[in-house]
Design a protein around this motif. Structure first.
Motif, PDB file in Angstrom:
ATOM      1  N   GLU A  49      54.981  30.381 -21.975  1.00  0.00           N
ATOM      2  CA  GLU A  49      55.755  29.151 -21.457  1.00  0.00           C
ATOM      3  C   GLU A  49      55.562  28.149 -22.539  1.00  0.00           C
ATOM      4  N   THR A  50      54.220  28.006 -22.866  1.00  0.00           N
ATOM      5  CA  THR A  50      53.887  26.765 -23.724  1.00  0.00           C
ATOM      6  C   THR A  50      53.982  26.739 -25.027  1.00  0.00           C
ATOM      7  N   LEU A  51      54.462  27.953 -25.536  1.00  0.00           N
ATOM      8  CA  LEU A  51      54.494  28.122 -26.884  1.00  0.00           C
ATOM      9  C   LEU A  51      56.348  27.948 -27.387  1.00  0.00           C
ATOM     10  N   ALA A  78      43.651  28.446 -30.159  1.00  0.00           N
ATOM     11  CA  ALA A  78      43.771  29.384 -30.732  1.00  0.00           C
ATOM     12  C   ALA A  78      43.199  30.476 -29.862  1.00  0.00           C
ATOM     13  N   ASP A  79      42.130  30.033 -29.730  1.00  0.00           N
ATOM     14  CA  ASP A  79      41.153  31.322 -28.832  1.00  0.00           C
ATOM     15  C   ASP A  79      41.885  31.556 -27.619  1.00  0.00           C
ATOM     16  N   GLN A 116      49.740  34.555 -36.580  1.00  0.00           N
ATOM     17  CA  GLN A 116      48.637  33.492 -37.397  1.00  0.00           C
ATOM     18  C   GLN A 116      48.640  32.293 -36.838  1.00  0.00           C
ATOM     19  N   ILE A 117      47.465  31.950 -36.272  1.00  0.00           N
ATOM     20  CA  ILE A 117      47.195  30.501 -35.421  1.00  0.00           C
ATOM     21  C   ILE A 117      46.346  29.788 -36.100  1.00  0.00           C
ATOM     22  N   ARG A 118      46.621  28.633 -36.177  1.00  0.00           N
ATOM     23  CA  ARG A 118      45.561  27.535 -36.343  1.00  0.00           C
ATOM     24  C   ARG A 118      45.669  26.172 -35.586  1.00  0.00           C
ATOM     25  N   GLY A 123      45.954  18.242 -29.940  1.00  0.00           N
ATOM     26  CA  GLY A 123      45.218  19.263 -29.143  1.00  0.00           C
ATOM     27  C   GLY A 123      46.106  20.585 -29.111  1.00  0.00           C
ATOM     28  N   GLN A 124      47.059  20.712 -30.210  1.00  0.00           N
ATOM     29  CA  GLN A 124      48.028  21.616 -30.238  1.00  0.00           C
ATOM     30  C   GLN A 124      47.738  22.689 -31.288  1.00  0.00           C
ATOM     31  N   THR A 125      48.325  23.928 -31.246  1.00  0.00           N
ATOM     32  CA  THR A 125      48.007  24.844 -32.250  1.00  0.00           C
ATOM     33  C   THR A 125      49.614  25.297 -32.927  1.00  0.00           C
ATOM     34  N   ARG A 126      49.489  25.636 -33.990  1.00  0.00           N
ATOM     35  CA  ARG A 126      50.815  25.934 -34.655  1.00  0.00           C
ATOM     36  C   ARG A 126      50.505  27.293 -35.467  1.00  0.00           C
TER      37      ARG A 126
END
Length: 244
Positions: A49-51, A78-79, A116-118, A123-126
């Motif tokens: 839900e957080t994506l 990312a982890d 693919q994550i970075r 504090g977010q990832t994209r």
């Protein structure tokens, strides 16, 4: 925010996503999201839900395969995202690093799913999520589309992306050449001039010791070419856009 403002923000987000994809040399191998017509047979993937995901291009082909790419932002690390998808796939996945990117790959029958994550700001990832019946294409012996421009001997195709967006058609080629940037720029300037392309204005032709660029026009077509040399290798990116 007004509907016009939301549309403008989505357009800017798509442009940023496309720029990020263009810089990933391995996109042609794994960043594939199948078009809606074939989506019914794709494996199911549940997103947290957080994506928050968004389609980058409505109709895209990577090496001839119908493609849809999703870009996302998430409030998980990312982890944490990797652990989430590992649980969904019962740990049947390959995990690797590509620079600052964490890359997850999972096979489900004929389908390949790649994430693919970075790390991003605040504090977010994209990243990007992709699916493709890649293994079916291999089994069927599907051949990539023909490249419709000449290349100097020793030049190979790294990426070939074709897109249709609101009637606008584009094709992006990334080439790797053993010839210098200067030689490639001279070669393609002469070729496209012969094909009727002209510079869009002053400053549209730039050439230096290790690279250069050109911006050309022919009717309703625009062509952007950039060449960059590093050692004995030159990378050439050619983007052609045809307006409806």
């Amino acid at each position: 925010m007004s509907s016009r403002g939301r549309h403008s923000e989505r357009a800017r987000f798509r442009r940023r996503c496309r720029r990020g994809l263009a810089g990933s040399a391995w996109i042609g191998l794994c960043l594939l999201w199948i078009a809606p017509a074939q989506a019914d047979s794709a494996p199911h993937l549940t997103l947290p839900e957080t994506l928050h995901a968004q389609v980058v291009a409505g109709a895209l082909r990577v090496h001839g395969i119908p493609t849809r790419i999703l870009a996302f932002r998430a409030s998980r690390s990312a982890d944490a995202l990797a652990d989430y998808f590992a649980g969904q796939w019962a740990n049947k996945m390959h995990r690797s690093r590509a620079g600052r990117w964490t890359v997850l790959s999972h096979r489900d029958g004929a389908w390949l799913t790649t994430i693919q994550i970075r790390k991003a700001s605040m504090g977010q990832t994209r990243g990007f999520i992709a699916m493709s019946p890649l293994f079916k294409a291999i089994e069927d012996g599907r051949r990539p589309p023909e490249i419709d421009i000449p290349m100097l001997h020793g030049t190979t195709v790294v990426n070939d992306l074709q897109a249709t967006d609101h009637g606008k058609q584009s094709r992006t080629l990334v080439l790797r050449s053993t010839w210098s940037a200067s030689q490639n720029l001279d070669f393609y300037r002469a070729y496209f001039k012969e094909q009727g392309y002209v510079p869009v204005g002053p400053g549209a032709l730039v050439k230096g010791d290790t690279g250069g660029a050109m911006i050309l026009n022919r009717g309703n077509e625009r062509l952007d070419l950039a060449a960059t040399q590093a050692g004995q290798t030159t990378l050439i990116t050619i983007v052609r856009v045809q307006q409806p």
